[in-house]
Design an enzyme around this catalytic site. Sequence first.
Site, PDB file in Angstrom:
ATOM      1  N   ASP A  72       0.821  -1.209   0.000  1.00 29.70           N
ATOM      2  CA  ASP A  72       0.000   0.000   0.000  1.00 29.70           C
ATOM      3  C   ASP A  72       0.858   1.264   0.000  1.00 29.70           C
ATOM      4  O   ASP A  72       2.082   1.211   0.165  1.00 29.70           O
ATOM      5  CB  ASP A  72      -0.963  -0.011   1.203  1.00 29.70           C
ATOM      6  CG  ASP A  72      -0.287  -0.435   2.507  1.00 29.70           C
ATOM      7  OD1 ASP A  72       0.961  -0.440   2.567  1.00 29.70           O
ATOM      8  OD2 ASP A  72      -0.999  -0.764   3.457  1.00 29.70           O
ATOM      9  N   ASN A 141      -7.214  -3.022  14.498  1.00 27.94           N
ATOM     10  CA  ASN A 141      -8.613  -3.360  14.201  1.00 27.94           C
ATOM     11  C   ASN A 141      -8.714  -4.532  13.217  1.00 27.94           C
ATOM     12  O   ASN A 141      -9.754  -4.765  12.625  1.00 27.94           O
ATOM     13  CB  ASN A 141      -9.355  -2.130  13.637  1.00 27.94           C
ATOM     14  CG  ASN A 141      -8.757  -1.651  12.316  1.00 27.94           C
ATOM     15  OD1 ASN A 141      -7.782  -2.212  11.817  1.00 27.94           O
ATOM     16  ND2 ASN A 141      -9.339  -0.608  11.746  1.00 27.94           N
ATOM     17  N   HIS A 143      -7.035  -4.869  10.382  1.00 29.75           N
ATOM     18  CA  HIS A 143      -6.815  -4.597   8.957  1.00 29.75           C
ATOM     19  C   HIS A 143      -5.518  -5.226   8.464  1.00 29.75           C
ATOM     20  O   HIS A 143      -4.575  -5.429   9.232  1.00 29.75           O
ATOM     21  CB  HIS A 143      -6.872  -3.087   8.644  1.00 29.75           C
ATOM     22  CG  HIS A 143      -5.719  -2.263   9.092  1.00 29.75           C
ATOM     23  ND1 HIS A 143      -5.828  -1.266  10.042  1.00 29.75           N
ATOM     24  CD2 HIS A 143      -4.432  -2.234   8.696  1.00 29.75           C
ATOM     25  CE1 HIS A 143      -4.662  -0.681  10.209  1.00 29.75           C
ATOM     26  NE2 HIS A 143      -3.782  -1.257   9.412  1.00 29.75           N
ATOM     27  N   GLU A 148      -9.529  -2.011   5.480  1.00 26.39           N
ATOM     28  CA  GLU A 148     -10.164  -1.763   6.767  1.00 26.39           C
ATOM     29  C   GLU A 148     -11.368  -2.697   6.929  1.00 26.39           C
ATOM     30  O   GLU A 148     -11.823  -3.310   5.948  1.00 26.39           O
ATOM     31  CB  GLU A 148     -10.620  -0.304   6.820  1.00 26.39           C
ATOM     32  CG  GLU A 148      -9.461   0.710   6.753  1.00 26.39           C
ATOM     33  CD  GLU A 148      -8.715   0.879   8.064  1.00 26.39           C
ATOM     34  OE1 GLU A 148      -8.713  -0.057   8.905  1.00 26.39           O
ATOM     35  OE2 GLU A 148      -8.116   1.958   8.257  1.00 26.39           O
TER      36      GLU A 148
HETATM   37  C1  GLP Z   1      -0.419   0.163   8.582  1.00 28.40           C
HETATM   38  C2  GLP Z   1      -0.078  -0.635   7.334  1.00 28.40           C
HETATM   39  C3  GLP Z   1      -0.314  -2.115   7.549  1.00 28.40           C
HETATM   40  C4  GLP Z   1       0.347  -2.569   8.827  1.00 28.40           C
HETATM   41  C5  GLP Z   1      -0.295  -1.842   9.979  1.00 28.40           C
HETATM   42  C6  GLP Z   1       0.262  -2.262  11.331  1.00 28.40           C
HETATM   43  O1  GLP Z   1      -1.745   0.505   8.658  1.00 28.40           O
HETATM   44  N1  GLP Z   1      -0.818  -0.188   6.210  1.00 28.40           N
HETATM   45  O2  GLP Z   1       0.190  -2.848   6.432  1.00 28.40           O
HETATM   46  O3  GLP Z   1       0.200  -3.955   8.984  1.00 28.40           O
HETATM   47  O4  GLP Z   1      -0.057  -0.446   9.786  1.00 28.40           O
HETATM   48  O5  GLP Z   1       1.454  -1.585  11.557  1.00 28.40           O
HETATM   49  P1  GLP Z   1       2.436  -1.790  12.764  1.00 28.40           P
HETATM   50  O6  GLP Z   1       3.294  -2.934  12.398  1.00 28.40           O
HETATM   51  O7  GLP Z   1       3.194  -0.505  12.832  1.00 28.40           O
HETATM   52  O8  GLP Z   1       1.616  -2.046  13.972  1.00 28.40           O
END
Ligand code: GLP
Length: 249
Positions: A72, A141, A143, A148
């Site tokens: 993304d 959440n 995702h 989402e």
């Molecule tokens: C973002 C990214 C996700 C990732 C999530 C969790 O929203 N788009 O791909 O998995 O954060 O991130 P973290 O590893 O910092 O908790």
Amino acid sequence: MAAGNLKIQVLESADAVAAAASKVIVEAIKAKPRFVLGLATGSTPEKTYAKMAEANKAKQVSFAKVTTFNLDEYWGLDGDHDQSYRYFMNDRLFNHIDIRPWNTNVLNGMATSPLIECAAYEQKIFACGGVDLWLLGIGNNGHVAFNEPGSAVDSRTRLVSLTQSTINANSDGRFFSDPKDVPRCALSAGIGTIREARKIILLATGAGKADAVKAAVEGPFSPDCPASLLQDHLDCTFYLDKAAAAKLS
Ligand code: GLP
């Protein structure tokens, strides 16, 4: 431990999760140098990227023939913005390994047409023969990428809106310092796009992920928790530290 088709590995620490994930990726690339690797951003995979760079430096593996696709990108951020995911990937991984920069693919958050950008991304994944292994994180959440809650199981790469909880999670000082600075939209590979990867490894570390992990593993197969839509994948392993696995029964 297994839930549906999911395989679950609970490890002692976040370091052990990174070591295990890096080992899987390195071994897979050694077996198939023209590997197509799907990658994620966020705090969770940072340690894995450091270990992959160490393995490359120690000449245990070469990324010279590897092609990558990231999940993304924030909509409206250029790749040289220090909060863009392109910048993150260059900084945390690509600049430290022998990958060819032109073989690294991150969606363009400044594309003129999101529709064309996303369709071209899907086509390029297809033209490369599909993703061999996609490394994922998970949001608080549930995702995955920026899919989402409510994202469909067959969703494809598209422009999406971020929830307030994701905006807040990504502006807690680790990345953006103020929620007002976080883009409201992003381009994201869809759940359907991700599910087509031949192998998936999802990493979750820390107590903050325990509820999302429980919903993903033990909850219903439902868009309410996008990560639960991986339950029927034929080769998907969750690598968890003890804190992230704490609520699993
Ligand atoms: C973002 C990214 C996700 C990732 C999530 C969790 O929203 N788009 O791909 O998995 O954060 O991130 P973290 O590893 O910092 O908790």
